[in-house]
Motif scaffolding. Structure first.
Motif, PDB file in Angstrom:
ATOM      1  N   ASP A 102       0.817  -1.212   0.000  1.00 31.13           N
ATOM      2  CA  ASP A 102       0.000   0.000   0.000  1.00 31.13           C
ATOM      3  C   ASP A 102       0.853   1.266   0.000  1.00 31.13           C
ATOM      4  O   ASP A 102       0.329   2.356   0.182  1.00 31.13           O
ATOM      5  CB  ASP A 102      -0.963   0.002   1.183  1.00 31.13           C
ATOM      6  CG  ASP A 102      -0.246  -0.056   2.529  1.00 31.13           C
ATOM      7  OD1 ASP A 102       0.935  -0.450   2.555  1.00 31.13           O
ATOM      8  OD2 ASP A 102      -0.869   0.291   3.538  1.00 31.13           O
ATOM      9  N   GLU A 103       2.170   1.140  -0.237  1.00 38.36           N
ATOM     10  CA  GLU A 103       3.066   2.295  -0.276  1.00 38.36           C
ATOM     11  C   GLU A 103       3.593   2.514  -1.689  1.00 38.36           C
ATOM     12  O   GLU A 103       3.740   1.575  -2.463  1.00 38.36           O
ATOM     13  CB  GLU A 103       4.285   2.064   0.629  1.00 38.36           C
ATOM     14  CG  GLU A 103       3.972   1.920   2.088  1.00 38.36           C
ATOM     15  CD  GLU A 103       5.223   1.638   2.915  1.00 38.36           C
ATOM     16  OE1 GLU A 103       6.335   1.959   2.449  1.00 38.36           O
ATOM     17  OE2 GLU A 103       5.083   1.087   4.005  1.00 38.36           O
ATOM     18  N   ARG A 104       3.902   3.758  -1.996  1.00 40.99           N
ATOM     19  CA  ARG A 104       4.549   4.080  -3.260  1.00 40.99           C
ATOM     20  C   ARG A 104       5.982   3.564  -3.252  1.00 40.99           C
ATOM     21  O   ARG A 104       6.577   3.395  -2.188  1.00 40.99           O
ATOM     22  CB  ARG A 104       4.581   5.590  -3.470  1.00 40.99           C
ATOM     23  CG  ARG A 104       3.228   6.226  -3.597  1.00 40.99           C
ATOM     24  CD  ARG A 104       3.384   7.708  -3.844  1.00 40.99           C
ATOM     25  NE  ARG A 104       3.800   7.909  -5.223  1.00 40.99           N
ATOM     26  CZ  ARG A 104       3.045   8.478  -6.147  1.00 40.99           C
ATOM     27  NH1 ARG A 104       1.862   8.932  -5.835  1.00 40.99           N
ATOM     28  NH2 ARG A 104       3.475   8.613  -7.376  1.00 40.99           N
ATOM     29  N   LEU A 105       6.542   3.364  -4.437  1.00 40.61           N
ATOM     30  CA  LEU A 105       7.951   2.994  -4.527  1.00 40.61           C
ATOM     31  C   LEU A 105       8.817   4.202  -4.199  1.00 40.61           C
ATOM     32  O   LEU A 105       8.506   5.324  -4.603  1.00 40.61           O
ATOM     33  CB  LEU A 105       8.294   2.534  -5.947  1.00 40.61           C
ATOM     34  CG  LEU A 105       7.674   1.241  -6.439  1.00 40.61           C
ATOM     35  CD1 LEU A 105       8.084   0.993  -7.889  1.00 40.61           C
ATOM     36  CD2 LEU A 105       8.081   0.078  -5.568  1.00 40.61           C
ATOM     37  N   SER A 106       9.911   3.961  -3.515  1.00 41.04           N
ATOM     38  CA  SER A 106      10.887   5.022  -3.296  1.00 41.04           C
ATOM     39  C   SER A 106      11.594   5.271  -4.627  1.00 41.04           C
ATOM     40  O   SER A 106      11.481   4.479  -5.570  1.00 41.04           O
ATOM     41  CB  SER A 106      11.894   4.606  -2.236  1.00 41.04           C
ATOM     42  OG  SER A 106      12.709   3.547  -2.726  1.00 41.04           O
ATOM     43  N   LEU A 143      12.038   2.517  -7.557  1.00 35.78           N
ATOM     44  CA  LEU A 143      11.571   2.768  -8.917  1.00 35.78           C
ATOM     45  C   LEU A 143      12.699   2.554  -9.915  1.00 35.78           C
ATOM     46  O   LEU A 143      12.510   1.935 -10.966  1.00 35.78           O
ATOM     47  CB  LEU A 143      11.012   4.186  -9.049  1.00 35.78           C
ATOM     48  CG  LEU A 143      10.521   4.562 -10.446  1.00 35.78           C
ATOM     49  CD1 LEU A 143       9.405   3.645 -10.905  1.00 35.78           C
ATOM     50  CD2 LEU A 143      10.075   6.022 -10.461  1.00 35.78           C
TER      51      LEU A 143
END
Length: 82
Positions: free
Chosen positions: A7-11, A15
């Motif tokens: 549920d988190e964006r990629l750092s 990426l």
């Protein structure tokens, strides 16, 4: 594969690794095409990797991630002079 951070964006680092792996996947695992479903099962993303030409839409619609960064292809020769 299970990841508690789904549920988190990629750092930025993640990426960049993803794009590196994507290039390797495209070079070695995509013969003609691969179709996948990813993401949230209730709101999936459908992905098609293909070598068909021409692509859907205009070629200019596609961008190469991190293309603005200089890519080093070889180590400089320290004995090469200047």
């Amino acid at each position: 594969m299970h990841d508690e951070r789904l549920d988190e964006r990629l750092s930025d680092e993640e990426l960049e690794l993803f794009v590196q792996y994507l290039h390797r996947f495209a070079n070695y695992d995509v013969d003609i095409s691969v179709r996948m479903e990813a993401g949230d099962p209730e709101h999936p993303v459908y992905v098609l990797f293909g070598r068909d030409y021409p692509p859907v839409g205009e070629v200019s619609d596609y961008r190469r991630p991190f293309a603005d960064r200089r890519q080093v292809t070889s180590e400089p020769d320290i004995n090469g002079g200047g």
